[in-house]
Design a protein around this motif. Sequence first.
Motif, PDB file in Angstrom:
ATOM      1  N   ARG A 149      -0.011   8.126   3.942  1.00 33.77           N
ATOM      2  CA  ARG A 149      -0.863   7.983   2.760  1.00 33.77           C
ATOM      3  C   ARG A 149      -0.047   7.368   1.638  1.00 33.77           C
ATOM      4  NH1 ARG A 149      -2.585  14.155   2.151  1.00 33.77           N
ATOM      5  NH2 ARG A 149      -0.391  14.275   2.761  1.00 33.77           N
ATOM      6  N   PHE A 165      -9.719   4.285   2.360  1.00 33.90           N
ATOM      7  CA  PHE A 165      -9.327   4.470   0.969  1.00 33.90           C
ATOM      8  C   PHE A 165     -10.038   5.709   0.441  1.00 33.90           C
ATOM      9  CE2 PHE A 165      -9.003   3.435  -3.573  1.00 33.90           C
ATOM     10  CZ  PHE A 165      -7.679   3.020  -3.630  1.00 33.90           C
ATOM     11  N   PHE A 183      -4.483   5.189  -0.552  1.00 38.67           N
ATOM     12  CA  PHE A 183      -4.390   4.490   0.733  1.00 38.67           C
ATOM     13  C   PHE A 183      -4.163   5.477   1.881  1.00 38.67           C
ATOM     14  CE2 PHE A 183      -2.750   1.582  -2.531  1.00 38.67           C
ATOM     15  CZ  PHE A 183      -3.589   0.496  -2.347  1.00 38.67           C
ATOM     16  N   THR A 218       0.835  -1.203   0.000  1.00 37.11           N
ATOM     17  CA  THR A 218       0.000   0.000   0.000  1.00 37.11           C
ATOM     18  C   THR A 218       0.873   1.258   0.000  1.00 37.11           C
ATOM     19  OG1 THR A 218      -0.201  -0.205   2.417  1.00 37.11           O
ATOM     20  CG2 THR A 218      -1.994  -1.082   1.099  1.00 37.11           C
TER      21      THR A 218
END
Length: 410
Positions: A393, A265, A398, A164
Amino acid sequence: MTTRTENTVVTGLGVVAPNGLGTEEFWTATLKGISGIDRISRYDPSGYPSPLAGEVLDFNASDHLSNRMLPQTDRMTQMALAASDWALADAGVDPAAMPEFDMGVVTASASGGFEFAQNELQKLWSKGPEYVSAYQSFAWFYAVNTGQISIRHGMRGPSGVLVTDQAGGLDALAHGRRHIRKGTGLVVSGGVDASLSPWGLVSQMTTGRLTRVTDPERAYAPFDVSADGHVPGEGGALVVLESETRARERGARSYGTIAGYGATFDPAPDTGREPGLRRAVELALADAAAAPSDIDVVFADAAGVRDLDRAEAHALAAVFGPEAVPVTAPKTMTGRLYSGAASLDVATALLAMRDGIVPPTLHVPERADDCPVDLVRDTAREMTVRTALVVARGHGGFNAALVLRAPDTH
């Protein structure tokens, strides 16, 4: 069997960073405001729009790995293996003395072994397939750090990898906490990345988020009016996770507790809906049973992009109030380390708790008015840190947030 509600604590740290190799060297440099960002030295970057990076210059893989391991591992894996050794030693753990199925590994990865893959592809194109290493089959893989760490230390318990981007370091730690709560005795977790090879750098340029500024002291300035993007870096941190009861029973030192976690998200662009970072923070606070007023400091994501900085500042202001909590971004001394960024922030936050001092954010001469955060700038700030929030982030939408508590606070 560990109960689901028992605390998960960090008992060991292993750090590989551009401004310090090993936890204490990194911490000393960070408190002094020593930056590891400079012009890329491993090749000539003059033909690239982004010639700067946070390189780990003092790492020599042969000092830490056998000659057998060197040709089968990428630079990121070599650093991750060293960090795992240091984290386990710091925790006072001998893996050989533990049941192999009672130990797991959960790491994050953003890119896999870019440098190794580039070298092997160059052999393929220039010499032919017979010159390509058989180790290419796994050395590039995003899960290779988890695999190699588990093999090195005989860890055959629940393991995994999270992909991610910058949020990965927090997601991996949360996943490791889940395994501890289910009864696994020990989990090595975190992230280490290294994608500064020419191919890796070009791949990062596609995001449009790398700075084009060539002055290391002006290139990465999150929350500043001149924010132009970020500087990439390599390295990260791995930690040892255990249940609080287990750590106490074996007399281990605890750096702190992973008290809360939230992940969201972002909605699709142009929908007009609010980004997900604020909700991730609120979820982490709820999971920790913490009020906004409990948070002593926030370790920011600090994208270094004006729109993203503004969005982060507004999310924090919505939760805590404008300039209501100290905010710091020590990654201005290392660059953004992708999967290693957030786990290094977690290690830094735990050290801030230990020593009662918050490291500074460098190179932000003029904080933007539309970023209402109480930024710890230029010099470290001495203060008691009992509870810290780390936010991250990842490119693509994400969001993750992690609440940490000092060892004797529940």
